[in-house]
Scaffold this active site. Sequence first.
Site, PDB file in Angstrom:
ATOM      1  N   HIS A   1       0.832  -1.213   0.000  1.00 16.15           N
ATOM      2  CA  HIS A   1       0.000   0.000   0.000  1.00 16.15           C
ATOM      3  C   HIS A   1       0.862   1.256   0.000  1.00 16.15           C
ATOM      4  CE1 HIS A   1       0.453   0.850   4.411  1.00 16.15           C
ATOM      5  NE2 HIS A   1       0.482  -0.464   4.528  1.00 16.15           N
TER       6      HIS A   1
ATOM      7  N   ASP B   1      -0.115   4.389   1.120  1.00 15.10           N
ATOM      8  CA  ASP B   1      -0.358   5.387   2.156  1.00 15.10           C
ATOM      9  C   ASP B   1       0.427   5.080   3.426  1.00 15.10           C
ATOM     10  OD1 ASP B   1      -2.116   3.135   2.570  1.00 15.10           O
ATOM     11  OD2 ASP B   1      -3.189   4.321   4.074  1.00 15.10           O
TER      12      ASP B   1
ATOM     13  N   ASP C   1       6.372   1.309   6.443  1.00 15.57           N
ATOM     14  CA  ASP C   1       5.032   0.750   6.324  1.00 15.57           C
ATOM     15  C   ASP C   1       4.236   1.663   5.394  1.00 15.57           C
ATOM     16  OD1 ASP C   1       2.539  -0.395   6.678  1.00 15.57           O
ATOM     17  OD2 ASP C   1       2.282   0.318   8.730  1.00 15.57           O
TER      18      ASP C   1
ATOM     19  N   GLU D   1      -4.894   1.932   2.892  1.00 12.26           N
ATOM     20  CA  GLU D   1      -4.898   0.721   3.722  1.00 12.26           C
ATOM     21  C   GLU D   1      -4.968   1.076   5.197  1.00 12.26           C
ATOM     22  OE1 GLU D   1      -2.947  -2.602   6.071  1.00 12.26           O
ATOM     23  OE2 GLU D   1      -2.418  -0.483   5.900  1.00 12.26           O
ATOM     24  N   GLU D   2      -4.302   2.151   5.575  1.00 13.93           N
ATOM     25  CA  GLU D   2      -4.220   2.512   6.988  1.00 13.93           C
ATOM     26  C   GLU D   2      -5.549   3.004   7.554  1.00 13.93           C
ATOM     27  OE1 GLU D   2      -1.843   1.751   8.718  1.00 13.93           O
ATOM     28  OE2 GLU D   2       0.020   1.762   7.573  1.00 13.93           O
TER      29      GLU D   2
END
Length: 408
Positions: free
Chosen positions: A78, A80, A140, A173-174
Amino acid sequence: MDKLLERFLNYVSLDTQSKAGVRQVPSTEGQWKLLHLLKEQLEEMGLINVTLSEKGTLMATLPANVPGDIPAIGFISHVDTSPDCSGKNVNPQIVENYRGGDIALGIGDEVLSPVMFPVLHQLLGQTLITTDGKTLLGADDKAGIAEIMTALAVLQQKNIPHGDIRVAFTPDEEVGKGAKHFDVDAFDARWAYTVDGGGVGELEFENFNAASVNIKIVGNNVHPGTAKGVMVNALSLAARIHAEVPADESPEMTEGYEGFYHLASMKGTVDRADMHYIIRDFDRKQFEARKRKMMEIAKKVGKGLHPDCYIELVIEDSYYNMREKVVEHPHILDIAQQAMRDCDIEPELKPIRGGTDGAQLSFMGLPCPNLFTGGYNYHGKHEFVTLEGMEKAVQVIVRIAELTAQRK
Protein backbone atom coordinates in the site's frame (compact mmCIF):
# COMPACT_ATOMS: atom_id res chain seq x y z
CA MET A 1 19.76 -4.71 -5.44
CA ASP A 2 21.74 -1.57 -6.15
CA LYS A 3 18.62 0.57 -6.52
CA LEU A 4 16.71 -0.82 -3.53
CA LEU A 5 17.76 1.91 -1.10
CA GLU A 6 17.46 4.58 -3.79
CA ARG A 7 13.89 3.51 -4.53
CA PHE A 8 12.96 3.46 -0.86
CA LEU A 9 14.35 6.92 -0.15
CA ASN A 10 12.57 8.25 -3.22
CA TYR A 11 9.22 6.85 -2.12
CA VAL A 12 9.42 8.06 1.50
CA SER A 13 10.18 11.58 0.29
CA LEU A 14 6.55 11.83 -0.82
CA ASP A 15 3.92 12.62 1.81
CA THR A 16 1.25 9.95 1.32
CA GLN A 17 -0.41 10.03 4.74
CA SER A 18 -4.02 8.89 4.46
CA LYS A 19 -6.92 10.56 6.24
CA ALA A 20 -9.81 8.92 8.06
CA GLY A 21 -13.40 10.07 7.62
CA VAL A 22 -12.95 11.15 4.01
CA ARG A 23 -15.32 9.83 1.36
CA GLN A 24 -12.98 10.07 -1.59
CA VAL A 25 -10.52 7.28 -2.32
CA PRO A 26 -7.60 7.86 -2.19
CA SER A 27 -8.24 10.14 0.76
CA THR A 28 -5.25 12.41 0.06
CA GLU A 29 -3.64 13.91 -3.02
CA GLY A 30 -0.16 12.77 -2.05
CA GLN A 31 -1.10 9.15 -2.65
CA TRP A 32 -1.90 9.96 -6.27
CA LYS A 33 1.60 11.39 -6.72
CA LEU A 34 3.23 8.14 -5.64
CA LEU A 35 0.80 6.04 -7.66
CA HIS A 36 1.56 8.02 -10.83
CA LEU A 37 5.29 7.72 -10.16
CA LEU A 38 5.00 3.95 -9.74
CA LYS A 39 2.86 3.67 -12.87
CA GLU A 40 5.55 5.47 -14.84
CA GLN A 41 8.28 3.24 -13.40
CA LEU A 42 6.34 0.03 -14.13
CA GLU A 43 5.83 1.13 -17.73
CA GLU A 44 9.53 1.99 -18.09
CA MET A 45 10.38 -1.51 -16.83
CA GLY A 46 8.29 -2.99 -19.62
CA LEU A 47 5.46 -4.48 -17.58
CA ILE A 48 2.18 -4.97 -19.40
CA ASN A 49 -1.46 -4.29 -18.54
CA VAL A 50 -0.46 -1.34 -16.38
CA THR A 51 -3.69 0.22 -15.11
CA LEU A 52 -4.55 2.85 -12.52
CA SER A 53 -8.21 2.85 -11.47
CA GLU A 54 -10.24 5.91 -10.54
CA LYS A 55 -10.08 4.68 -6.94
CA GLY A 56 -6.28 4.59 -6.95
CA THR A 57 -5.49 0.90 -7.36
CA LEU A 58 -2.44 0.39 -9.56
CA MET A 59 -1.98 -3.00 -11.23
CA ALA A 60 0.58 -4.42 -13.64
CA THR A 61 1.87 -7.73 -14.99
CA LEU A 62 5.35 -9.11 -15.51
CA PRO A 63 4.66 -11.73 -18.22
CA ALA A 64 5.82 -15.31 -17.78
CA ASN A 65 9.18 -16.16 -19.35
CA VAL A 66 8.64 -19.92 -19.37
CA PRO A 67 5.90 -21.98 -21.07
CA GLY A 68 3.37 -24.13 -19.30
CA ASP A 69 0.36 -23.87 -17.05
CA ILE A 70 1.99 -21.91 -14.24
CA PRO A 71 -0.38 -20.21 -11.78
CA ALA A 72 -0.30 -16.42 -11.83
CA ILE A 73 0.60 -15.03 -8.42
CA GLY A 74 0.55 -11.53 -7.01
CA PHE A 75 2.46 -9.21 -4.69
CA ILE A 76 0.70 -6.25 -3.08
CA SER A 77 1.74 -3.23 -0.99
CA HIS A 78 0.00 0.00 0.00
CA VAL A 79 1.12 3.53 -0.81
CA ASP A 80 -0.36 5.39 2.16
CA THR A 81 1.24 5.95 5.55
CA SER A 82 -0.51 6.07 8.90
CA PRO A 83 -2.55 9.09 10.04
CA ASP A 84 -1.10 8.53 13.53
CA CYS A 85 2.11 10.45 12.84
CA SER A 86 3.19 13.04 10.29
CA GLY A 87 4.59 11.78 7.01
CA LYS A 88 5.53 15.22 5.69
CA ASN A 89 9.17 16.14 5.07
CA VAL A 90 10.48 12.73 6.07
CA ASN A 91 14.23 13.03 6.60
CA PRO A 92 15.73 9.53 6.88
CA GLN A 93 18.97 8.85 8.72
CA ILE A 94 21.21 6.04 7.48
CA VAL A 95 23.17 4.35 10.25
CA GLU A 96 25.75 2.02 8.75
CA ASN A 97 27.26 -0.87 10.72
CA TYR A 98 25.13 -0.30 13.83
CA ARG A 99 27.36 -0.93 16.85
CA GLY A 100 24.72 -0.92 19.58
CA GLY A 101 23.51 1.69 22.03
CA ASP A 102 21.20 4.64 21.52
CA ILE A 103 20.75 6.25 18.12
CA ALA A 104 20.07 9.99 18.21
CA LEU A 105 17.11 10.86 16.02
CA GLY A 106 17.89 14.25 14.56
CA ILE A 107 19.05 17.11 16.75
CA GLY A 108 16.36 16.90 19.43
CA ASP A 109 15.97 14.67 22.46
CA GLU A 110 14.48 11.68 20.66
CA VAL A 111 16.54 8.49 20.60
CA LEU A 112 16.10 4.98 19.29
CA SER A 113 17.17 2.93 22.29
CA PRO A 114 17.67 -0.82 22.74
CA VAL A 115 16.29 -0.35 26.26
CA MET A 116 12.91 0.53 24.79
CA PHE A 117 13.33 -1.57 21.64
CA PRO A 118 15.38 -4.69 22.51
CA VAL A 119 15.19 -5.97 18.93
CA LEU A 120 18.10 -3.60 18.22
CA HIS A 121 20.39 -6.06 20.02
CA GLN A 122 19.75 -8.51 17.18
CA LEU A 123 20.71 -6.01 14.47
CA LEU A 124 24.34 -5.26 15.29
CA GLY A 125 26.44 -4.66 12.20
CA GLN A 126 23.47 -3.90 9.99
CA THR A 127 22.50 -0.72 8.16
CA LEU A 128 19.54 0.95 9.85
CA ILE A 129 17.35 3.57 8.22
CA THR A 130 15.64 5.68 10.89
CA THR A 131 13.64 8.89 11.19
CA ASP A 132 14.97 12.23 12.41
CA GLY A 133 12.56 12.11 15.34
CA LYS A 134 9.98 14.43 13.79
CA THR A 135 7.97 12.12 11.52
CA LEU A 136 7.33 8.48 10.84
CA LEU A 137 9.59 6.83 8.28
CA GLY A 138 7.06 5.25 5.95
CA ALA A 139 8.64 1.81 5.79
CA ASP A 140 5.03 0.75 6.32
CA ASP A 141 4.62 0.18 3.50
CA LYS A 142 7.09 1.89 1.19
CA ALA A 143 9.68 -0.72 2.12
CA GLY A 144 7.26 -3.27 0.67
CA ILE A 145 6.84 -1.19 -2.49
CA ALA A 146 10.60 -0.81 -2.97
CA GLU A 147 11.07 -4.54 -2.41
CA ILE A 148 8.43 -5.52 -4.97
CA MET A 149 9.82 -3.10 -7.55
CA THR A 150 13.36 -4.35 -6.97
CA ALA A 151 12.25 -7.99 -7.16
CA LEU A 152 10.64 -7.30 -10.54
CA ALA A 153 13.92 -5.82 -11.76
CA VAL A 154 15.90 -8.82 -10.48
CA LEU A 155 13.54 -11.28 -12.19
CA GLN A 156 14.01 -9.39 -15.45
CA GLN A 157 17.74 -8.78 -15.28
CA LYS A 158 18.71 -12.30 -14.23
CA ASN A 159 16.09 -13.94 -16.45
CA ILE A 160 14.91 -16.10 -13.56
CA PRO A 161 12.17 -18.55 -14.64
CA HIS A 162 8.73 -17.38 -13.50
CA GLY A 163 5.08 -17.42 -14.45
CA ASP A 164 2.88 -14.35 -14.73
CA ILE A 165 3.59 -12.02 -11.82
CA ARG A 166 0.85 -9.56 -10.93
CA VAL A 167 1.64 -6.57 -8.76
CA ALA A 168 -0.72 -4.09 -7.16
CA PHE A 169 -0.28 -0.95 -5.10
CA THR A 170 -3.31 0.18 -3.12
CA PRO A 171 -4.36 3.39 -1.34
CA ASP A 172 -5.87 4.01 2.09
CA GLU A 173 -4.90 0.72 3.72
CA GLU A 174 -4.22 2.51 6.99
CA VAL A 175 -7.81 3.79 7.16
CA GLY A 176 -9.36 0.45 6.24
CA LYS A 177 -10.29 1.18 2.64
CA GLY A 178 -7.36 -0.38 0.79
CA ALA A 179 -9.14 -3.46 -0.50
CA LYS A 180 -12.70 -2.18 -0.80
CA HIS A 181 -12.19 -1.10 -4.40
CA PHE A 182 -9.77 -3.86 -5.39
CA ASP A 183 -10.90 -5.68 -8.54
CA VAL A 184 -9.94 -9.29 -7.82
CA ASP A 185 -11.15 -10.47 -11.23
CA ALA A 186 -9.03 -7.88 -13.03
CA PHE A 187 -6.00 -8.79 -10.91
CA ASP A 188 -6.47 -12.38 -12.10
CA ALA A 189 -4.05 -14.12 -9.74
CA ARG A 190 -4.56 -17.53 -8.15
CA TRP A 191 -3.16 -16.23 -4.88
CA ALA A 192 -1.08 -13.30 -3.65
CA TYR A 193 1.11 -12.03 -0.85
CA THR A 194 0.97 -8.64 0.77
CA VAL A 195 4.46 -7.36 1.54
CA ASP A 196 3.53 -5.42 4.65
CA GLY A 197 4.99 -7.29 7.62
CA GLY A 198 7.74 -6.60 10.12
CA GLY A 199 11.00 -8.30 11.03
CA VAL A 200 12.85 -10.78 8.82
CA GLY A 201 11.15 -14.16 8.68
CA GLU A 202 7.67 -13.06 9.60
CA LEU A 203 4.94 -14.90 7.70
CA GLU A 204 1.45 -14.01 8.77
CA PHE A 205 -1.81 -15.68 7.81
CA GLU A 206 -3.87 -15.00 10.93
CA ASN A 207 -5.27 -11.62 11.86
CA PHE A 208 -7.89 -10.18 14.16
CA ASN A 209 -11.58 -10.27 13.51
CA ALA A 210 -12.36 -6.57 13.80
CA ALA A 211 -15.36 -4.36 14.49
CA SER A 212 -15.97 -0.72 15.35
CA VAL A 213 -18.47 0.36 18.01
CA ASN A 214 -19.88 3.87 17.96
CA ILE A 215 -21.92 4.96 20.96
CA LYS A 216 -24.06 8.08 20.98
CA ILE A 217 -25.26 9.26 24.40
CA VAL A 218 -27.94 11.95 24.68
CA GLY A 219 -28.40 13.51 28.11
CA ASN A 220 -30.22 16.53 29.53
CA ASN A 221 -28.51 19.66 30.78
CA VAL A 222 -29.95 22.11 33.29
CA HIS A 223 -28.40 24.52 35.77
CA PRO A 224 -26.39 22.48 38.28
CA GLY A 225 -28.09 24.30 41.14
CA THR A 226 -31.51 22.94 40.18
CA ALA A 227 -30.38 19.68 38.62
CA LYS A 228 -31.69 17.14 41.10
CA GLY A 229 -33.94 14.61 39.40
CA VAL A 230 -33.70 16.48 36.10
CA MET A 231 -30.12 16.48 34.82
CA VAL A 232 -28.92 13.46 32.90
CA ASN A 233 -25.16 13.84 32.44
CA ALA A 234 -24.06 12.18 29.20
CA LEU A 235 -20.45 12.25 30.38
CA SER A 236 -21.35 10.35 33.53
CA LEU A 237 -23.14 7.75 31.43
CA ALA A 238 -20.04 7.44 29.25
CA ALA A 239 -17.91 6.87 32.34
CA ARG A 240 -20.31 4.19 33.56
CA ILE A 241 -20.18 2.45 30.18
CA HIS A 242 -16.39 2.35 30.19
CA ALA A 243 -16.34 1.13 33.79
CA GLU A 244 -18.33 -1.92 32.65
CA VAL A 245 -15.80 -2.82 29.94
CA PRO A 246 -13.27 -5.40 31.24
CA ALA A 247 -10.18 -3.38 32.19
CA ASP A 248 -7.84 -6.34 31.82
CA GLU A 249 -8.93 -6.87 28.21
CA SER A 250 -7.47 -3.67 26.77
CA PRO A 251 -4.62 -3.39 24.23
CA GLU A 252 -2.06 -2.52 26.89
CA MET A 253 -2.95 -5.66 28.86
CA THR A 254 -3.07 -8.23 26.05
CA GLU A 255 -0.71 -9.99 23.65
CA GLY A 256 -0.41 -12.98 21.32
CA TYR A 257 -3.81 -14.46 20.57
CA GLU A 258 -5.65 -12.43 23.23
CA GLY A 259 -8.41 -10.12 22.05
CA PHE A 260 -9.37 -6.72 23.44
CA TYR A 261 -11.75 -3.79 23.75
CA HIS A 262 -10.16 -0.43 22.99
CA LEU A 263 -11.68 2.97 23.72
CA ALA A 264 -10.16 4.91 20.84
CA SER A 265 -11.88 8.25 21.40
CA MET A 266 -14.41 9.95 23.67
CA LYS A 267 -15.74 13.47 23.57
CA GLY A 268 -18.78 15.30 24.80
CA THR A 269 -20.66 17.60 27.13
CA VAL A 270 -23.46 17.09 29.63
CA ASP A 271 -25.94 17.14 26.74
CA ARG A 272 -24.18 14.77 24.37
CA ALA A 273 -21.27 12.36 24.42
CA ASP A 274 -19.75 10.11 21.78
CA MET A 275 -17.54 7.08 22.32
CA HIS A 276 -15.67 5.07 19.73
CA TYR A 277 -14.41 1.58 20.52
CA ILE A 278 -12.70 -1.03 18.43
CA ILE A 279 -13.15 -4.71 19.19
CA ARG A 280 -10.58 -7.32 18.21
CA ASP A 281 -10.37 -11.11 18.61
CA PHE A 282 -8.82 -13.97 16.64
CA ASP A 283 -11.59 -16.41 17.55
CA ARG A 284 -14.87 -15.79 15.70
CA LYS A 285 -17.05 -16.97 18.61
CA GLN A 286 -15.22 -14.77 21.09
CA PHE A 287 -15.46 -11.90 18.61
CA GLU A 288 -19.24 -12.25 18.49
CA ALA A 289 -19.34 -12.51 22.29
CA ARG A 290 -17.44 -9.23 22.61
CA LYS A 291 -19.98 -7.48 20.40
CA ARG A 292 -22.83 -8.87 22.50
CA LYS A 293 -21.04 -7.67 25.64
CA MET A 294 -20.99 -4.09 24.34
CA MET A 295 -24.70 -4.27 23.52
CA GLU A 296 -25.46 -5.59 27.01
CA ILE A 297 -23.44 -2.81 28.64
CA ALA A 298 -25.25 -0.12 26.66
CA LYS A 299 -28.61 -1.64 27.56
CA LYS A 300 -27.71 -1.88 31.26
CA VAL A 301 -26.45 1.70 31.57
CA GLY A 302 -29.33 3.07 29.53
CA LYS A 303 -32.04 1.31 31.54
CA GLY A 304 -34.57 3.66 33.15
CA LEU A 305 -33.51 6.85 31.36
CA HIS A 306 -36.08 9.50 30.47
CA PRO A 307 -37.42 8.86 26.94
CA ASP A 308 -35.72 12.02 25.67
CA CYS A 309 -32.38 10.70 26.89
CA TYR A 310 -30.91 7.58 25.36
CA ILE A 311 -27.88 5.52 24.43
CA GLU A 312 -27.53 4.50 20.79
CA LEU A 313 -24.99 1.87 19.79
CA VAL A 314 -23.91 0.99 16.24
CA ILE A 315 -21.55 -1.92 15.56
CA GLU A 316 -19.90 -2.41 12.18
CA ASP A 317 -17.64 -5.32 11.26
CA SER A 318 -14.40 -4.18 9.62
CA TYR A 319 -12.66 -7.41 8.57
CA TYR A 320 -12.29 -11.05 9.56
CA ASN A 321 -9.48 -13.49 10.32
CA MET A 322 -8.09 -14.64 6.98
CA ARG A 323 -6.88 -17.91 8.51
CA GLU A 324 -10.14 -19.63 7.63
CA LYS A 325 -9.56 -18.83 3.95
CA VAL A 326 -5.79 -19.26 3.69
CA VAL A 327 -5.66 -22.69 5.36
CA GLU A 328 -7.80 -24.01 2.51
CA HIS A 329 -4.73 -23.48 0.29
CA PRO A 330 -1.76 -24.78 2.35
CA HIS A 331 0.63 -24.69 -0.63
CA ILE A 332 0.61 -20.88 -0.45
CA LEU A 333 2.25 -21.02 2.96
CA ASP A 334 4.45 -23.98 2.01
CA ILE A 335 5.96 -22.07 -0.91
CA ALA A 336 6.62 -18.97 1.21
CA GLN A 337 8.26 -21.01 3.97
CA GLN A 338 10.40 -22.93 1.48
CA ALA A 339 11.43 -19.67 -0.18
CA MET A 340 12.55 -18.27 3.17
CA ARG A 341 14.54 -21.37 4.05
CA ASP A 342 16.18 -21.29 0.63
CA CYS A 343 17.28 -17.75 1.52
CA ASP A 344 18.70 -18.89 4.89
CA ILE A 345 15.76 -17.46 6.83
CA GLU A 346 13.83 -19.41 9.44
CA PRO A 347 10.12 -18.68 8.94
CA GLU A 348 8.31 -17.22 11.93
CA LEU A 349 4.59 -17.82 11.69
CA LYS A 350 2.86 -15.36 13.97
CA PRO A 351 -0.57 -13.75 14.25
CA ILE A 352 -1.10 -10.19 13.07
CA ARG A 353 -2.46 -8.14 15.95
CA GLY A 354 -4.09 -5.93 13.37
CA GLY A 355 -5.22 -6.29 9.79
CA THR A 356 -3.92 -6.01 6.25
CA ASP A 357 -5.43 -5.62 2.82
CA GLY A 358 -4.81 -9.34 2.53
CA ALA A 359 -7.42 -10.09 5.18
CA GLN A 360 -10.18 -8.50 3.11
CA LEU A 361 -8.81 -9.85 -0.16
CA SER A 362 -8.81 -13.39 1.22
CA PHE A 363 -12.56 -13.11 1.77
CA MET A 364 -12.95 -11.67 -1.74
CA GLY A 365 -11.53 -14.84 -3.29
CA LEU A 366 -7.81 -13.98 -3.33
CA PRO A 367 -5.97 -15.88 -0.57
CA CYS A 368 -3.31 -13.47 0.59
CA PRO A 369 -0.94 -14.01 3.54
CA ASN A 370 1.58 -11.37 4.58
CA LEU A 371 5.38 -11.32 4.08
CA PHE A 372 7.97 -9.41 6.12
CA THR A 373 9.55 -6.14 4.98
CA GLY A 374 12.38 -5.79 7.50
CA GLY A 375 10.71 -2.84 9.24
CA TYR A 376 9.97 -2.14 12.91
CA ASN A 377 8.00 0.23 15.17
CA TYR A 378 5.48 1.31 12.54
CA HIS A 379 3.24 4.38 12.82
CA GLY A 380 5.59 6.53 14.85
CA LYS A 381 8.83 8.47 15.02
CA HIS A 382 10.78 5.42 16.23
CA GLU A 383 10.03 3.53 13.03
CA PHE A 384 13.04 2.05 11.26
CA VAL A 385 13.98 -0.55 8.68
CA THR A 386 17.19 -2.46 7.98
CA LEU A 387 18.70 -2.51 4.52
CA GLU A 388 19.67 -6.15 5.03
CA GLY A 389 16.07 -7.01 5.92
CA MET A 390 14.83 -5.30 2.78
CA GLU A 391 17.35 -7.22 0.69
CA LYS A 392 16.17 -10.48 2.25
CA ALA A 393 12.57 -9.59 1.40
CA VAL A 394 13.56 -9.08 -2.24
CA GLN A 395 15.28 -12.47 -2.28
CA VAL A 396 12.19 -14.17 -0.84
CA ILE A 397 9.85 -12.55 -3.37
CA VAL A 398 12.11 -13.67 -6.22
CA ARG A 399 12.38 -17.18 -4.80
CA ILE A 400 8.59 -17.46 -4.39
CA ALA A 401 8.20 -16.59 -8.07
CA GLU A 402 10.84 -19.17 -8.98
CA LEU A 403 9.33 -21.94 -6.84
CA THR A 404 5.84 -21.25 -8.20
CA ALA A 405 7.17 -21.68 -11.74
CA GLN A 406 8.27 -25.19 -10.76
CA ARG A 407 4.69 -26.15 -9.79
CA LYS A 408 3.45 -27.13 -13.25
